[in-house]
Design a protein around this motif. Sequence first.
Motif, PDB file in Angstrom:
ATOM      1  N   GLU A  29       4.592  12.207 -12.350  1.00  0.00           N
ATOM      2  CA  GLU A  29       6.174  12.922 -12.334  1.00  0.00           C
ATOM      3  C   GLU A  29       6.413  12.565 -14.038  1.00  0.00           C
ATOM      4  OE1 GLU A  29       9.040  15.675 -11.636  1.00  0.00           O
ATOM      5  OE2 GLU A  29       6.527  15.551 -11.552  1.00  0.00           O
ATOM      6  N   LEU A  30       6.506  10.869 -14.180  1.00  0.00           N
ATOM      7  CA  LEU A  30       7.308  10.081 -15.630  1.00  0.00           C
ATOM      8  C   LEU A  30       6.092  11.433 -16.417  1.00  0.00           C
ATOM      9  CD1 LEU A  30       7.657   6.886 -16.433  1.00  0.00           C
ATOM     10  CD2 LEU A  30       5.803   8.490 -18.108  1.00  0.00           C
ATOM     11  N   HIS A  31       4.478  11.426 -16.617  1.00  0.00           N
ATOM     12  CA  HIS A  31       3.897  11.546 -16.981  1.00  0.00           C
ATOM     13  C   HIS A  31       4.404  13.367 -17.762  1.00  0.00           C
ATOM     14  CE1 HIS A  31      -0.419  13.627 -18.534  1.00  0.00           C
ATOM     15  NE2 HIS A  31      -0.089  12.453 -19.653  1.00  0.00           N
ATOM     16  N   ARG A  32       4.074  14.103 -16.542  1.00  0.00           N
ATOM     17  CA  ARG A  32       4.200  15.389 -16.619  1.00  0.00           C
ATOM     18  C   ARG A  32       5.620  15.584 -17.325  1.00  0.00           C
ATOM     19  NH1 ARG A  32       7.236  18.770 -14.503  1.00  0.00           N
ATOM     20  NH2 ARG A  32       9.090  17.806 -13.114  1.00  0.00           N
ATOM     21  N   LEU A  33       7.452  14.932 -17.479  1.00  0.00           N
ATOM     22  CA  LEU A  33       8.810  14.889 -17.606  1.00  0.00           C
ATOM     23  C   LEU A  33       8.279  14.565 -19.832  1.00  0.00           C
ATOM     24  CD1 LEU A  33      10.362  13.906 -14.892  1.00  0.00           C
ATOM     25  CD2 LEU A  33      10.207  15.857 -15.952  1.00  0.00           C
ATOM     26  N   THR A  34       7.348  13.386 -19.923  1.00  0.00           N
ATOM     27  CA  THR A  34       7.113  13.188 -20.639  1.00  0.00           C
ATOM     28  C   THR A  34       7.048  13.191 -22.207  1.00  0.00           C
ATOM     29  OG1 THR A  34       6.339  10.622 -20.901  1.00  0.00           O
ATOM     30  CG2 THR A  34       8.624  10.566 -20.190  1.00  0.00           C
ATOM     31  N   ASN A  35       5.045  13.372 -21.824  1.00  0.00           N
ATOM     32  CA  ASN A  35       3.943  13.844 -22.054  1.00  0.00           C
ATOM     33  C   ASN A  35       3.095  13.051 -22.774  1.00  0.00           C
ATOM     34  OD1 ASN A  35       1.469  15.982 -22.727  1.00  0.00           O
ATOM     35  ND2 ASN A  35       2.387  16.140 -24.092  1.00  0.00           N
ATOM     36  N   ALA A  80       0.526  -1.427  -0.247  1.00  0.00           N
ATOM     37  CA  ALA A  80      -0.356   0.177   0.238  1.00  0.00           C
ATOM     38  C   ALA A  80       0.577   0.725  -0.157  1.00  0.00           C
ATOM     39  CB  ALA A  80      -0.761   0.165   1.555  1.00  0.00           C
ATOM     40  N   GLU A  81       1.966   1.318   1.382  1.00  0.00           N
ATOM     41  CA  GLU A  81       3.025   1.864   1.161  1.00  0.00           C
ATOM     42  C   GLU A  81       3.398   2.767  -0.272  1.00  0.00           C
ATOM     43  OE1 GLU A  81       6.301   4.564   3.944  1.00  0.00           O
ATOM     44  OE2 GLU A  81       5.008   2.791   4.095  1.00  0.00           O
ATOM     45  N   LEU A  82       3.741   1.826  -1.176  1.00  0.00           N
ATOM     46  CA  LEU A  82       4.568   1.775  -2.326  1.00  0.00           C
ATOM     47  C   LEU A  82       3.412   2.310  -3.716  1.00  0.00           C
ATOM     48  CD1 LEU A  82       7.800   1.964  -3.275  1.00  0.00           C
ATOM     49  CD2 LEU A  82       7.401  -0.780  -3.547  1.00  0.00           C
ATOM     50  N   ARG A  83       2.995   2.055  -3.258  1.00  0.00           N
ATOM     51  CA  ARG A  83       1.835   2.399  -4.555  1.00  0.00           C
ATOM     52  C   ARG A  83       1.227   3.803  -4.198  1.00  0.00           C
ATOM     53  NH1 ARG A  83      -1.811  -2.703  -2.921  1.00  0.00           N
ATOM     54  NH2 ARG A  83      -3.034  -1.076  -2.043  1.00  0.00           N
ATOM     55  N   MET A  84       0.897   4.040  -3.087  1.00  0.00           N
ATOM     56  CA  MET A  84       1.666   5.457  -2.626  1.00  0.00           C
ATOM     57  C   MET A  84       2.022   6.640  -3.923  1.00  0.00           C
ATOM     58  SD  MET A  84      -1.746   6.200  -1.724  1.00  0.00           S
ATOM     59  CE  MET A  84      -1.820   7.716  -1.378  1.00  0.00           C
ATOM     60  N   GLU A  85       2.893   5.994  -3.177  1.00  0.00           N
ATOM     61  CA  GLU A  85       5.011   6.888  -3.458  1.00  0.00           C
ATOM     62  C   GLU A  85       4.954   6.609  -5.439  1.00  0.00           C
ATOM     63  OE1 GLU A  85       7.794   8.979  -3.980  1.00  0.00           O
ATOM     64  OE2 GLU A  85       6.789   7.942  -2.443  1.00  0.00           O
ATOM     65  N   MET A  86       4.461   5.121  -6.188  1.00  0.00           N
ATOM     66  CA  MET A  86       4.398   4.936  -7.125  1.00  0.00           C
ATOM     67  C   MET A  86       3.309   5.894  -7.656  1.00  0.00           C
ATOM     68  SD  MET A  86       6.959   3.098  -7.977  1.00  0.00           S
ATOM     69  CE  MET A  86       6.866   3.231  -9.724  1.00  0.00           C
ATOM     70  N   ARG A  87       2.377   6.309  -7.722  1.00  0.00           N
ATOM     71  CA  ARG A  87       1.453   7.193  -8.033  1.00  0.00           C
ATOM     72  C   ARG A  87       2.026   8.702  -8.941  1.00  0.00           C
ATOM     73  NH1 ARG A  87      -4.347   6.836  -4.578  1.00  0.00           N
ATOM     74  NH2 ARG A  87      -4.045   4.714  -4.563  1.00  0.00           N
ATOM     75  N   LYS A  88       2.704   9.078  -7.436  1.00  0.00           N
ATOM     76  CA  LYS A  88       3.210   9.709  -7.865  1.00  0.00           C
ATOM     77  C   LYS A  88       4.687  10.067  -8.735  1.00  0.00           C
ATOM     78  CE  LYS A  88       2.862  11.368  -2.871  1.00  0.00           C
ATOM     79  NZ  LYS A  88       4.014  11.298  -1.548  1.00  0.00           N
ATOM     80  N   GLU A  89       5.071   8.665  -8.753  1.00  0.00           N
ATOM     81  CA  GLU A  89       6.139   8.614 -10.171  1.00  0.00           C
ATOM     82  C   GLU A  89       5.440   8.545 -10.955  1.00  0.00           C
ATOM     83  OE1 GLU A  89       9.526   7.728  -8.972  1.00  0.00           O
ATOM     84  OE2 GLU A  89       9.400   8.058  -6.991  1.00  0.00           O
TER      85      GLU A  89
END
Length: 357
Positions: free
Chosen positions: A185-191, A173-182
């Motif tokens: 961020e990936l979507h923002r950087l790569t569009n 659960a905790e890692l899922r929350m962190e990976m959501r942010k990842e």
Amino acid sequence: MTTIIENLVKRFDQTTALKKINVTIEDGEFIAILGPSGCGKTTLLRLLAGFDSPSSGNISIGDQRVSDNKMTLPPEKRNIGMVFQSFALWPHLNVRKHIEFPLLHHAYVPKDTSVNISKRVDEVMEIIELTELANRMPSELSGGQKQRVALGRAIAPKPELLLMDEPLSNLDAELRMEMRKEIQELHRLTNATIVYVTHDQGEALAMADRIVVMNKGEIEQIGTPQEIYSRPNTPFVANFVGKANLIDGMWEADQFTPASNPNLTWPDLGVSVPLKKKGIYPIRPEQLTLMEDDRGGIHGVITSVQYQGKEIHYTVQANGQAWLVHTDLMQKFQLGQQVTIQLKVSVREDNRNVVYL
């Protein structure tokens, strides 16, 4: 490039898995396909990827028709990237080699990238923040690091469409929350244009630009996270996304009278027209409050109490229906206690805020 799905139907023998699916995905958009197991969301993703052929309808990715009832381009001939539910890493390749592999073999690597593969690998390694672990083997990585490698491998060749099949379901659960942010961020950087399949409403609400809610092979509603949550069009969407209480009654103009208490009148808080036509008033658990006294409301008995840290979740049995009510920690009630359920409403009237309790 825009991805267009038109009148898509998929049948397996006597079972129709998808029924005339129509979706347009804009360039750079993050679309979440949300629904319960068996709703057809993974079948839709497989058709987008080219693993299956449609029974009818067609799919276009950019300017290329990739599927119809006469032909289906295989995955390697589509400009796509894929992130699977399992990490699907090769045990004999280190992190850097994983990122490099699609750049050497993907058919649609841009020319400016293919002439300087090492530079692109360095860029992706920075994006996924694994530069210092370039020589690590998959067996030496944590779950979150493995998922970053899988993401990096998928985005390296700059695909027109990035498909994700429940990529976080194998993480805690905790890692899922962190990976959501990842992933955000990936979507923002790569569009990148992303189609993200999930059964987790929290993931869809948190990350997507738009959500496609599916049920039994059909699309129930398409909208932004705010629209899906605040203005559901069907009882299924209201109940699946956020677990709304669906109250039967009668609508007259912008006023609703619940069948369980004809002396009550509730104002329209933005209920969609389709639900009004069905005589339904959807109420989120956080829109309700509980009272000990007998002021106007719905009388019931508390049958479940769940402490959630910042709030308490109650189930109240009233008039043959289980009502879900979420209150803050200031309101504390006991199992079996008699209570009155009331609607919390704040509306504008004569330039004043009026609260109905």
